[in-house]
Design an enzyme around this catalytic site. Structure first.
Site, PDB file in Angstrom:
ATOM      1  N   THR A   1      -9.807   0.513 -19.696  1.00  0.00           N
ATOM      2  CA  THR A   1      -9.123  -0.363 -18.747  1.00  0.00           C
ATOM      3  C   THR A   1     -10.107  -1.401 -18.218  1.00  0.00           C
ATOM      4  O   THR A   1     -11.307  -1.339 -18.476  1.00  0.00           O
ATOM      5  CB  THR A   1      -8.579   0.446 -17.562  1.00  0.00           C
ATOM      6  OG1 THR A   1      -9.681   1.005 -16.829  1.00  0.00           O
ATOM      7  CG2 THR A   1      -7.647   1.563 -18.027  1.00  0.00           C
TER       8      THR A   1
ATOM      9  N   TYR B   1     -12.121  13.398  -6.085  1.00  0.00           N
ATOM     10  CA  TYR B   1     -11.158  12.884  -7.064  1.00  0.00           C
ATOM     11  C   TYR B   1     -10.526  14.023  -7.865  1.00  0.00           C
ATOM     12  O   TYR B   1      -9.305  14.132  -7.963  1.00  0.00           O
ATOM     13  CB  TYR B   1     -11.851  11.896  -8.001  1.00  0.00           C
ATOM     14  CG  TYR B   1     -10.926  11.316  -9.041  1.00  0.00           C
ATOM     15  CD1 TYR B   1     -10.056  10.274  -8.718  1.00  0.00           C
ATOM     16  CD2 TYR B   1     -10.913  11.803 -10.349  1.00  0.00           C
ATOM     17  CE1 TYR B   1      -9.205   9.733  -9.664  1.00  0.00           C
ATOM     18  CE2 TYR B   1     -10.067  11.273 -11.307  1.00  0.00           C
ATOM     19  CZ  TYR B   1      -9.214  10.231 -10.955  1.00  0.00           C
ATOM     20  OH  TYR B   1      -8.363   9.716 -11.899  1.00  0.00           O
TER      21      TYR B   1
ATOM     22  N   ASP C   1       0.853  -1.182   0.000  1.00  0.00           N
ATOM     23  CA  ASP C   1       0.000   0.000   0.000  1.00  0.00           C
ATOM     24  C   ASP C   1       0.894   1.238   0.000  1.00  0.00           C
ATOM     25  O   ASP C   1       1.738   1.406   0.893  1.00  0.00           O
ATOM     26  CB  ASP C   1      -0.877  -0.037   1.255  1.00  0.00           C
ATOM     27  CG  ASP C   1      -1.894   1.094   1.316  1.00  0.00           C
ATOM     28  OD1 ASP C   1      -1.679   2.122   0.665  1.00  0.00           O
ATOM     29  OD2 ASP C   1      -2.893   0.941   2.041  1.00  0.00           O
TER      30      ASP C   1
ATOM     31  N   LYS D   1      -6.567  15.310  -7.821  1.00  0.00           N
ATOM     32  CA  LYS D   1      -5.718  15.309  -9.007  1.00  0.00           C
ATOM     33  C   LYS D   1      -5.231  16.720  -9.336  1.00  0.00           C
ATOM     34  O   LYS D   1      -4.108  16.895  -9.847  1.00  0.00           O
ATOM     35  CB  LYS D   1      -6.471  14.698 -10.184  1.00  0.00           C
ATOM     36  CG  LYS D   1      -6.734  13.198 -10.027  1.00  0.00           C
ATOM     37  CD  LYS D   1      -5.448  12.413  -9.878  1.00  0.00           C
ATOM     38  CE  LYS D   1      -5.687  10.909  -9.902  1.00  0.00           C
ATOM     39  NZ  LYS D   1      -4.424  10.136  -9.832  1.00  0.00           N
TER      40      LYS D   1
ATOM     41  N   ASN E   1       1.422   6.382 -10.086  1.00  0.00           N
ATOM     42  CA  ASN E   1       0.189   6.083 -10.821  1.00  0.00           C
ATOM     43  C   ASN E   1      -0.964   5.635  -9.921  1.00  0.00           C
ATOM     44  O   ASN E   1      -2.117   5.793 -10.288  1.00  0.00           O
ATOM     45  CB  ASN E   1       0.469   4.996 -11.869  1.00  0.00           C
ATOM     46  CG  ASN E   1      -0.796   4.452 -12.474  1.00  0.00           C
ATOM     47  OD1 ASN E   1      -1.455   5.093 -13.289  1.00  0.00           O
ATOM     48  ND2 ASN E   1      -1.177   3.231 -12.059  1.00  0.00           N
TER      49      ASN E   1
END
Length: 247
Positions: free
Chosen positions: A177, A142, A53, A146, A78
């Site tokens: 993905t 989110y 982690d 970012k 990433n």
């Protein structure tokens, strides 16, 4: 052999990055919270698995990556998560989780890797998102996390340039993905999304990997502090959705 640590590389964009870099003769240290996924990708590309982690022990993770070949030439931050929901009703635990993985771990791991990257004349690539530039409705924190990654990238580029370390970020757009497959498996949804993209296709993880490879390479020796949107020009289409007068 040049060595790069890629976090969150057990699948999706991270695995695509790992595959591209391995084909370009990088030794990839594959990190992922899922040990089985980590092992599989590492075995497929001839890299080294380093499960864990990213929020647990960033300094230990950097040291373990260094120990693989005695050098660390690149770091690709990433690993990322999303906890969806409206801003007016966010769960504090989700806020902590998103900021912990998406931002705090990026800062901590980059700082821990800095002396090793400096010794090798290496570089950092942070995977941000087009959401850093365009708010994501009901995406929780989110987009904010970012955007923080992009701001950190710019500041780190300024502060660490003297250490010989370049720092850049990539903002992926629509990428097909495993996690997004439920959406793209629907042909109607797939076509609606594809039609929005000026280059005419949904991106693949390797599209991100190729830009990572460039930013890590000597070809990008004078590139630092940038947020490169890899989205087929999607973020540039906003005005196209407004009613326009005839030509």
């Amino acid at each position: 052999m040049k060595t790069v640590l890629v976090t969150g590389a057990g699948g999706g964009i991270g695995a695509g990055i790992a595959r591209v870099l391995a084909k370009r003769d990088w030794h990839v240290v594959v990190n992922d919270v899922s040990a089985s996924s980590c092992d599989k990708v590492a075995a497929d590309i001839g890299g080294t698995a380093l499960p864990g982690d990213v929020t647990a022990d960033p300094a230990g993770l950097a040291e373990a990556a260094l120990a693989v070949n005695g050098r660390l030439d690149g770091l690709v931050n990433n690993a990322g998560i999303i906890r969806r929901g409206p801003l007016s009703d966010l769960d504090p635990a989700d806020v902590d989780a998103v900021l912990g993985v998406n931002l705090r771990a990026v800062v901590a791991l980059s700082a821990a890797a800095l002396p090793h990257l400096s010794a090798a004349g290496g570089a950092i690539v942070n995977i941000a998102s087009m959401a850093a530039e365009v708010p994501q409705l009901n995406g929780g924190l989110y987009a904010a996390s970012k955007a923080g990654v992009v701001s950190f990238t710019r500041q780190a580029a300024v502060e660490w340039g003297a250490e010989g370390v370049r720092v850049n970020a990539i903002g992926p757009g629509m990428i097909r993905t495993e996690m997004a497959e439920a959406v793209y498996a629907d042909p109607v949804m797939y076509e609606r999304r594809r039609a929005l993209i000026p280059v005419g296709r949904i991106g693949a993880p390797e599209d991100i990997g190729r830009v990572v490879a460039f930013l890590l390479s000597d070809d990008a020796a004078y590139v630092s502090g940038q947020h490169v949107l890899v989205d087929g020009a999607l973020t540039q289409t906003l005005m196209a959705h407004f009613p326009q007068p005839p030509c």
